[in-house]
Design an enzyme around this catalytic site. Structure first.
Site, PDB file in Angstrom:
ATOM      1  N   GLU A   1      15.687  -8.221  25.986  1.00 23.90           N
ATOM      2  CA  GLU A   1      16.216  -6.842  26.238  1.00 23.90           C
ATOM      3  C   GLU A   1      16.836  -6.499  24.816  1.00 23.90           C
ATOM      4  O   GLU A   1      16.838  -5.192  24.559  1.00 23.90           O
ATOM      5  CB  GLU A   1      17.554  -6.902  27.257  1.00 23.90           C
TER       6      GLU A   1
ATOM      7  N   GLU B   1      13.854  -5.335  23.131  1.00 18.00           N
ATOM      8  CA  GLU B   1      13.465  -4.023  23.637  1.00 18.00           C
ATOM      9  C   GLU B   1      14.457  -2.803  23.100  1.00 18.00           C
ATOM     10  O   GLU B   1      13.827  -1.832  22.702  1.00 18.00           O
ATOM     11  CB  GLU B   1      13.526  -4.008  25.154  1.00 18.00           C
TER      12      GLU B   1
ATOM     13  N   CYS C   1      19.391  -5.825  35.180  1.00 20.20           N
ATOM     14  CA  CYS C   1      19.235  -7.001  35.771  1.00 20.20           C
ATOM     15  C   CYS C   1      20.072  -7.019  37.261  1.00 20.20           C
ATOM     16  O   CYS C   1      20.129  -7.957  37.957  1.00 20.20           O
ATOM     17  CB  CYS C   1      20.241  -8.038  35.069  1.00 20.20           C
TER      18      CYS C   1
ATOM     19  N   SER D   1      15.621  -0.523  31.393  1.00 17.49           N
ATOM     20  CA  SER D   1      14.916  -1.457  30.478  1.00 17.49           C
ATOM     21  C   SER D   1      13.875  -2.304  31.366  1.00 17.49           C
ATOM     22  O   SER D   1      14.049  -2.138  32.600  1.00 17.49           O
ATOM     23  CB  SER D   1      15.956  -2.885  30.138  1.00 17.49           C
TER      24      SER D   1
ATOM     25  N   LYS E   1      19.498  -9.362  45.875  1.00 17.60           N
ATOM     26  CA  LYS E   1      18.521 -10.213  45.257  1.00 17.60           C
ATOM     27  C   LYS E   1      17.417 -10.534  46.209  1.00 17.60           C
ATOM     28  O   LYS E   1      16.234 -11.023  45.828  1.00 17.60           O
ATOM     29  CB  LYS E   1      19.197 -11.446  44.660  1.00 17.60           C
TER      30      LYS E   1
ATOM     31  N   GLU F   1      14.911  -8.078  46.214  1.00 12.97           N
ATOM     32  CA  GLU F   1      14.386  -8.089  44.754  1.00 12.97           C
ATOM     33  C   GLU F   1      13.209  -9.100  44.754  1.00 12.97           C
ATOM     34  O   GLU F   1      12.136  -8.836  44.283  1.00 12.97           O
ATOM     35  CB  GLU F   1      15.145  -8.260  43.692  1.00 12.97           C
TER      36      GLU F   1
ATOM     37  N   GLU G   1       5.722  -6.520  43.509  1.00 11.53           N
ATOM     38  CA  GLU G   1       5.517  -6.839  41.765  1.00 11.53           C
ATOM     39  C   GLU G   1       5.949  -7.945  41.326  1.00 11.53           C
ATOM     40  O   GLU G   1       5.615  -8.392  40.133  1.00 11.53           O
ATOM     41  CB  GLU G   1       5.515  -5.712  41.175  1.00 11.53           C
TER      42      GLU G   1
ATOM     43  N   CYS H   1      28.501  -8.902  39.029  1.00 10.68           N
ATOM     44  CA  CYS H   1      28.198  -9.915  40.240  1.00 10.68           C
ATOM     45  C   CYS H   1      29.178 -10.599  40.920  1.00 10.68           C
ATOM     46  O   CYS H   1      29.095 -11.278  42.109  1.00 10.68           O
ATOM     47  CB  CYS H   1      26.960 -10.810  39.575  1.00 10.68           C
TER      48      CYS H   1
END
Ligand code: SF4
Ligand code: SF4
Ligand code: SF4
Ligand code: FES
Length: 572
Positions: free
Chosen positions: A280, A283, A300, A320, A359, A362, A367, A504
């Site tokens: 990141e 990036e 994230c 990102s 999560k 996710e 993908e 989190c």
């Protein structure tokens, strides 16, 4: 303001003038029952379970919504109060499935605890006959409207903390129900699956999908090599499930506990959090150098990603492309780790322990299969791991301290603070500063990005280049920043957004009873973990350095793009 005197159960006591009777009672160690009340929410006063007697007032008053006044004479324990509370409980139970033994909240249901305290032994009146169907439509949450006691805490969290607002109160009086519009299922509305509703629900009416049986099955299969990764936030919250005070750091016991359950390798999501910072950070620098879309926003937090996809798809280019640490770990476990350990990806099962219900969603995104199959197979929340350990009869207090396995268990302090709001930003700034300036950062603590303030800002000088950072946690706060970007009023270069309040550590899969006060203690514990680590910058992680040397070759390289980066879709 000066304190005032009130009389509480016959005892004169001085209290602050602006507080409620409930707060005054709790300050004096009197634990009044509550159901609709939540310390971080607005007052709803709809359940009436907290009623008390006030001298000179004919009817009992709800203590959660009534403020103290000078000279007030309050009784919380009279026969009239007890009888009323018991009647309210009996009415709730008459309309409630009698399923405590098999209920997911067996052991920590607030309604049951209050009923036990008030000695409810018999359910009066006609029992409810009809039943709603349960909602199993998402990989993250299950709704059971039959168990809903209509306290309204979930809707409050969804509307005001998250500003998503998909849970509504329908009908009136005994017909009232709380659900998405037109009785739709969660998968059919723009729910981000953050689980903040489940975290505040006092009963078993909305909860995480229970995936513990799938893990038991995997652990019992001798053909499978089962590895587990643990998110940063879990090490400072799991101990609460075993009666430890909030903010207890239990990393070593957590590793021991997972070994006792039979996992073949106990790894750490902190490893891939360090890796996320490398990818990141590069990036961000690439976008700055080559005119890419700015501000860049962290990616994230899967509830946050889903929120962007539903509500701000036009801003997706700001995200990102880095996968979350959970998904980076899964992709590497089935490629890099498989190769270096002589295993085949098909024989590896990757389990995650996360503070987060989103999560689970996710991991099942189509993908997320860079390794050739689903990269992370099963996601457990902190609460589910707590239940597995209790089921196994593991005495958490007696567990020895143990270390994570190598190499995917090696990490730095920068990774640990990923679990706190501002932590990803701070970790990134530590690395980006050194990469850009070539100098050693002397003070690693970017304290301006820390703390529970909803929107925070910081400015860092990188060899003459100013990076202005914005941080938000909780989607209602995130929305403020997004509206600024849309209106062209943002001068940020880099933004960290976490879906849940506090980051989190306040996720929807964390132990019940989570409040902002507890969130702050967990955050403090994560910074302590960081301080105690020998390495505190992600780019100094030797296992990550080796990964680049032997496998990925370079940040943002071809293999990194294939395994560690992703794309998003509009769900508007
Ligand atoms: S929600 Fe509570 S009271 Fe209702 S069935 Fe479950 S444990 Fe029993
Ligand atoms: S999961 Fe989050 S967005 Fe969905 S209903 Fe619950 S609080 Fe609202
Ligand atoms: S689902 Fe839970 S939090 Fe929401 S109203 Fe029902 S009992 Fe209360
Ligand atoms: S807790 Fe006071 S009315 Fe519900």
């Amino acid at each position: 303001m000066q304190n005032i005197n009130i009389t509480l159960n016959g005892k004169v006591t001085a209290v602050a003038p602006e507080i409620t009777i409930l707060e005054a009672a709790r300050q004096q160690g009197i634990d009044l029952p509550t159901l609709c009340h939540h310390p971080d929410q607005r007052v709803k006063a709809n359940c009436r379970i907290c009623v008390v007697e006030v001298e000179g007032v004919k009817n009992l008053v709800p203590s959660c919504s009534t403020r103290v006044t000078a000279g007030m004479n309050i009784t919380t324990n009279s026969p009239r109060v007890r009888e009323t509370v018991r009647t309210i409980l009996e009415l709730i139970f008459a309309d409630h499935p009698q399923e405590c033994l098999t209920c997911i909240r067996n052991g920590n249901c607030e309604l049951r605890q209050i009923a036990a305290k008030f000695g409810v032994r018999d359910i009066q009146g006609e029992k409810r006959k009809h039943s709603f169907s349960q909602d199993f439509s998402t990989p993250s949450l299950v709704r059971n409207p039959d168990k809903c006691i209509k306290c309204g805490r979930c809707a409050e969290a969804c509307h005001y903390i998250q500003n998503v607002g998909i849970l509504y109160s329908h009908n009136r009086s005994t017909e009232i129900s709380i659900s998405p519009e037109y009785g739709k299922q969660l998968a059919d509305v723009a729910c981000v699956l953050c689980g903040q509703c489940a975290l505040v629900c006092p009963v078993g009416a909305i909860h995480e999908r229970d995936d513990t049986d799938r893990v038991w099955e995997a652990l019992a299969d001798p053909q499978k090599h089962v590895v587990v990764q643990v998110a940063p936030a879990v090490r400072v919250s799991l101990a609460e499930e075993f009666g430890f005070p909030s903010g207890e750091i239990a990393t070593g016991k957590l590793v021991s506990a997972l070994r006792s359950l039979g996992f073949d390798r106990v790894f750490d999501t902190d490893f891939s959090a360090d890796l996320t910072i490398i990818e990141e950070g590069h990036e961000l620098l690439d976008r700055i150098a080559n005119g890419g879309v700015l501000p860049m926003i962290t990616s994230c937090s899967p509830g946050w990603i889903k929120y962007m996809e539903h509500y701000y798809p036009e801003l997706i280019p700001h995200l990102s492309t880095c996968k979350s640490p959970q998904q980076m770990f899964g992709a590497l476990a089935k490629t890099y780790y498989a190769q270096t350990s002589g295993l085949e990806a098909k024989d590896i099962i990757v389990v995650s322990v996360m503070p987060c219900t989103a999560k689970k969603f996710e991991a099942e995104r189509p993908e997320m299969d860079a390794s050739g199959s689903q990269d992370v197979d099963i996601v457990l929340t902190t609460r589910e791991l707590g239940r597995m350990l209790q089921h196994e009869g593991i005495d958490f207090r007696m567990l020895p301290e143990a270390e994570f396995d190598s190499p995917l268990g090696i990490s730095t302090g920068a990774a640990a603070i990923f679990g706190a709001t501002g932590g990803v930003m701070e970790a990134a700034l530590r690395t980006v500063y050194e990469v850009v300036t070539g100098k050693t950062l002397t003070d690693l603590n970017f304290t301006t990005v820390r703390g529970m303030t909803g929107v925070k800002e910081a400015s860092v000088d990188l060899a003459g280049m100013e990076v202005k950072a914005g941080i938000a946690h909780g989607l209602a706060n995130a929305k403020k920043i997004l509206e600024m970007i849309k209106a062209g009023q943002s001068d940020y270069t880099f933004i960290e957004i976490m879906c849940c309040p506090g980051g989190c550590i306040g996720g929807g899969g964390q132990p019940y009873g989570t409040t902002n006060e507890i969130r702050a203690r967990r955050i403090e514990a994560l910074y302590q973990v960081d301080e105690n680590m020998p390495l505190r910058k992600s780019h100094e992680n030797p296992a990550v350095q080796e990964l680049y040397q032997d496998f990925l070759l370079e940040p943002l390289g071809e293999l990194s793009h294939r395994l560690l980066h992703t794309q998003y879709c509009s769900r508007s």
